[in-house]
Design an enzyme around this catalytic site. Sequence first.
Site, PDB file in Angstrom:
ATOM      1  N   GLU A 113       0.836  -1.205   0.000  1.00 45.28           N
ATOM      2  CA  GLU A 113       0.000   0.000   0.000  1.00 45.28           C
ATOM      3  C   GLU A 113       0.865   1.247   0.000  1.00 45.28           C
ATOM      4  O   GLU A 113       2.005   1.211   0.450  1.00 45.28           O
ATOM      5  CB  GLU A 113      -0.866   0.017   1.281  1.00 45.28           C
ATOM      6  CG  GLU A 113      -1.793  -1.177   1.386  1.00 45.28           C
ATOM      7  CD  GLU A 113      -2.197  -1.486   2.830  1.00 45.28           C
ATOM      8  OE1 GLU A 113      -2.157  -0.570   3.673  1.00 45.28           O
ATOM      9  OE2 GLU A 113      -2.542  -2.649   3.092  1.00 45.28           O
ATOM     10  N   LYS A 115       2.202   4.711   1.353  1.00 49.27           N
ATOM     11  CA  LYS A 115       2.371   5.271   2.688  1.00 49.27           C
ATOM     12  C   LYS A 115       2.090   6.770   2.597  1.00 49.27           C
ATOM     13  O   LYS A 115       2.863   7.523   2.002  1.00 49.27           O
ATOM     14  CB  LYS A 115       3.814   5.019   3.126  1.00 49.27           C
ATOM     15  CG  LYS A 115       4.115   5.372   4.543  1.00 49.27           C
ATOM     16  CD  LYS A 115       5.524   4.872   4.862  1.00 49.27           C
ATOM     17  CE  LYS A 115       6.031   5.354   6.187  1.00 49.27           C
ATOM     18  NZ  LYS A 115       5.811   6.756   6.454  1.00 49.27           N
ATOM     19  N   ASP A 117       1.743  10.608   3.731  1.00 54.62           N
ATOM     20  CA  ASP A 117       2.524  11.433   4.645  1.00 54.62           C
ATOM     21  C   ASP A 117       1.585  12.356   5.419  1.00 54.62           C
ATOM     22  O   ASP A 117       1.351  13.498   5.040  1.00 54.62           O
ATOM     23  CB  ASP A 117       3.542  12.248   3.838  1.00 54.62           C
ATOM     24  CG  ASP A 117       4.695  12.705   4.705  1.00 54.62           C
ATOM     25  OD1 ASP A 117       4.769  12.257   5.868  1.00 54.62           O
ATOM     26  OD2 ASP A 117       5.519  13.500   4.223  1.00 54.62           O
ATOM     27  N   TYR A 236      -6.350   2.282   6.866  1.00 49.72           N
ATOM     28  CA  TYR A 236      -5.626   1.112   6.361  1.00 49.72           C
ATOM     29  C   TYR A 236      -5.430  -0.038   7.355  1.00 49.72           C
ATOM     30  O   TYR A 236      -4.707  -0.974   7.074  1.00 49.72           O
ATOM     31  CB  TYR A 236      -4.252   1.536   5.840  1.00 49.72           C
ATOM     32  CG  TYR A 236      -3.475   2.458   6.757  1.00 49.72           C
ATOM     33  CD1 TYR A 236      -3.043   2.035   7.999  1.00 49.72           C
ATOM     34  CD2 TYR A 236      -3.167   3.754   6.360  1.00 49.72           C
ATOM     35  CE1 TYR A 236      -2.335   2.871   8.831  1.00 49.72           C
ATOM     36  CE2 TYR A 236      -2.455   4.607   7.190  1.00 49.72           C
ATOM     37  CZ  TYR A 236      -2.037   4.156   8.418  1.00 49.72           C
ATOM     38  OH  TYR A 236      -1.341   4.993   9.246  1.00 49.72           O
ATOM     39  N   LYS A 323      10.832   3.395   2.378  1.00 52.16           N
ATOM     40  CA  LYS A 323      10.697   4.852   2.203  1.00 52.16           C
ATOM     41  C   LYS A 323      11.343   5.319   0.908  1.00 52.16           C
ATOM     42  O   LYS A 323      12.465   4.939   0.589  1.00 52.16           O
ATOM     43  CB  LYS A 323      11.365   5.570   3.386  1.00 52.16           C
ATOM     44  CG  LYS A 323      10.720   5.253   4.737  1.00 52.16           C
ATOM     45  CD  LYS A 323       9.860   6.373   5.253  1.00 52.16           C
ATOM     46  CE  LYS A 323      10.664   7.511   5.835  1.00 52.16           C
ATOM     47  NZ  LYS A 323       9.825   8.508   6.491  1.00 52.16           N
ATOM     48  N   CYS A 417      23.789  46.511  -0.928  1.00 49.36           N
ATOM     49  CA  CYS A 417      22.353  46.277  -1.067  1.00 49.36           C
ATOM     50  C   CYS A 417      21.931  46.531  -2.506  1.00 49.36           C
ATOM     51  O   CYS A 417      22.174  47.604  -3.044  1.00 49.36           O
ATOM     52  CB  CYS A 417      21.583  47.180  -0.115  1.00 49.36           C
ATOM     53  SG  CYS A 417      19.810  47.107  -0.362  1.00 49.36           S
ATOM     54  N   CYS A 420      19.543  49.825  -2.306  1.00 49.25           N
ATOM     55  CA  CYS A 420      19.966  51.178  -1.929  1.00 49.25           C
ATOM     56  C   CYS A 420      21.479  51.363  -1.960  1.00 49.25           C
ATOM     57  O   CYS A 420      21.982  52.462  -1.738  1.00 49.25           O
ATOM     58  CB  CYS A 420      19.430  51.543  -0.546  1.00 49.25           C
ATOM     59  SG  CYS A 420      20.229  50.636   0.792  1.00 49.25           S
ATOM     60  N   CYS A 435      20.848  44.423   4.915  1.00 53.05           N
ATOM     61  CA  CYS A 435      21.083  45.818   4.580  1.00 53.05           C
ATOM     62  C   CYS A 435      20.807  46.610   5.855  1.00 53.05           C
ATOM     63  O   CYS A 435      19.684  46.597   6.364  1.00 53.05           O
ATOM     64  CB  CYS A 435      20.143  46.266   3.469  1.00 53.05           C
ATOM     65  SG  CYS A 435      20.113  48.050   3.269  1.00 53.05           S
ATOM     66  N   CYS A 441      16.394  52.429   3.142  1.00 54.56           N
ATOM     67  CA  CYS A 441      16.345  51.462   2.040  1.00 54.56           C
ATOM     68  C   CYS A 441      14.892  51.331   1.562  1.00 54.56           C
ATOM     69  O   CYS A 441      14.026  50.892   2.321  1.00 54.56           O
ATOM     70  CB  CYS A 441      16.879  50.121   2.539  1.00 54.56           C
ATOM     71  SG  CYS A 441      16.979  48.863   1.273  1.00 54.56           S
TER      72      CYS A 441
END
Length: 713
Positions: A113, A115, A117, A236, A323, A417, A420, A435, A441
Amino acid sequence: MEKSQAYLRIQELRGIIEEANRLYYKENAPTLSDYEFDMLLKELEKLEKENPEYAAADSPTAKVGSDLRKEFDQYPHRYPMLSLGNTYDISEVQAFADRVAKGIGDSFTYSCELKFDGTAICLTYRDGKLFRALTRGDGTVGDDVTRNVKHISNIPQELECPAGFVPGDGRRQPWPKEFEIRGEIYMPWAAFDRLNEERVKDEEQPFANPRNAASGSLKLIDSRMVAERGLECTLYHMLGEDLPFRTHQEALEAASEWGLPVSDKRRICSNINEIEEFINYWDTERKNLPYATDGIVIKVNELPYQAQLGYTAKAPRWAVAYKFKAEQALTKLLSIDYQVGRTGAVTPVANLEPVQLSGTVVKRASLHNADQMEILDIHIGDYVYVEKGGEIIPKITGVELSKRGTDVVLPHFPEKCPDCGTTLVKDEEEAKSFCPNSTGCPTQIKGRLVHFLSRKAMNVIAGDATIEQLFNKALVWNVADFYELTKEHLLMLDGWKDKSAERFLKSISESRKVPFERVLYALGIRYVGETTAKSVARHFGDIDAIAGASVETLLEVEDVGQVIADSIWEYFNDQANMEIVRRLKDAGLQFAVKGEDVELSDKLKGMTIVISGNFSISRDQMKALITAHGGKNSGSISGKTAFLLAGEKAGPEKLKKAEGLGIRVIGEQEFLQEIIGTASEKNTKGPAAKEAPNDSASNETKDHNEEFTGTLF
Ligand SMILES: [Zn+2]
């Protein structure tokens, strides 16, 4: 209060609360802060108690009551919920098959089956009706989330009669009288993306993955919000005494006939080759599924063999999980943008050749920071691996060096930056570049303006484009400037007429009533989110107390750690910020917690009280009650603590510390009856089967961080 006055006020309060409820739950547009709401509800409860002749079954106090309770009851699992052994390699699946064959011979089959998550759930059906839903908890005891599970649309509250079953004289049922069925509550990708987008917009931490989102949502206190989260369930594993099935497959088929959600993505395999085929098929095909899966579960199908194989202390011997490796896509890195955020952090964002990943087309991916770029040794033109984590944009996890061409270019993280031109500074702890020109800015300024007006802050209706214009026309430079705007100013904006200007000014004017905790949040102090702003505001009461607080005092506030305390202290020790606060004060904004209309007594005057654990009312309500009686809340116990108010599951650390310092510990009943002199009306609780190991104040936050390994079932 006179009877007639009380009657009118009760009617008025019911109206206000019902409308607030409607806006909050149906329109998703809250008009009251939690605190204001709780206070109104409390006033109504008090009036109804004093005037029992006006009580009504449809009063919000009777209806919403249960939804405000923060605790979940706990019940023991009838059969322990264990985890599954994990494997990552087909050879380990082979080893599992060999072990099984050694135990039971070779005339058996496997049920393979998907799995899912998500987060594990155990449903009990009694006489065809959903009786109880428990989370895995610690495997022995789970949280009762029945109320929330009833809002998950594909979980039937009543089982269906299978086709061909003729109900007899009512004594015979098509289902076992009582059985358990276990499975997974999960959040499909679409709902997950939607939720995280919303959270990012509200500056809340996005959920790391659909599993955390599912488990956080399942533990929401308000079950009506669960319905909005779009959770689904897949089942399940059926358990019960004397179930009439020979195989696991038969049990699942029956469950499906009774209307229970069972995945059809399963197959009976008779050997390892078939298992491998199933694994390989879904390793690719799962990318097209609308929900997250992280592996394949392989179970022995025949129930007598399952019983024969039994369990180890941790896991069944008759099942194993294979997995999948995290889902990745390989694509070309075209260029890197460097983006400046509201707090000045500069983040590298990769532009990619579009590629399919987890059901969406990915064009951009995060590179986090300069260190990360260096570790990956990433070059423009490289082929890179992209993974989808919790972020809205996926992240780059590696470079495929074998595909590196000769024309690749080493990127340079900017020293200045990009917005600026100020030289960036590096925050070593976070490995991020900032910055430092926070007041000059443009991106940072605009980011703060947008945040200030946002729904959860000052709730002023203004689009980003409006703010951009206000800034570009030099009408607004900092948040205090909003309150000096006139109609003439606004008519200077492109396309603005009398009506739009008036509407905006009205919205600005109304924001003067926004409670202090939201004003504090609106200021945009780094790391101070909605919740922190609330606890800081309530702890100190007004802005002057906060501005004058030392880092040490700030650390006394619940949920405030070193980083937040430092950040708050820095904010208020900056003259430019204090000037903004002064101007906002002059503009008439709320800079103190409104206590006068909720003051109930001064019985707790001068007392500092620490609360811990769960009560019959929410912790916020309990804190508000303390404040309303003149007391002060504190998050930590010290010599100055008057007493520790301990609810159910009070933190053992706190209890120990109180004992050590000789500080009185008082229970809820005693507090309500003897200290403040109101009787508690609600003290009945389900059987608390087990004491939680620590203070379980915030189920959601904790679950958010919790990493489950292995399938739980
Ligand atoms: Zn800048």
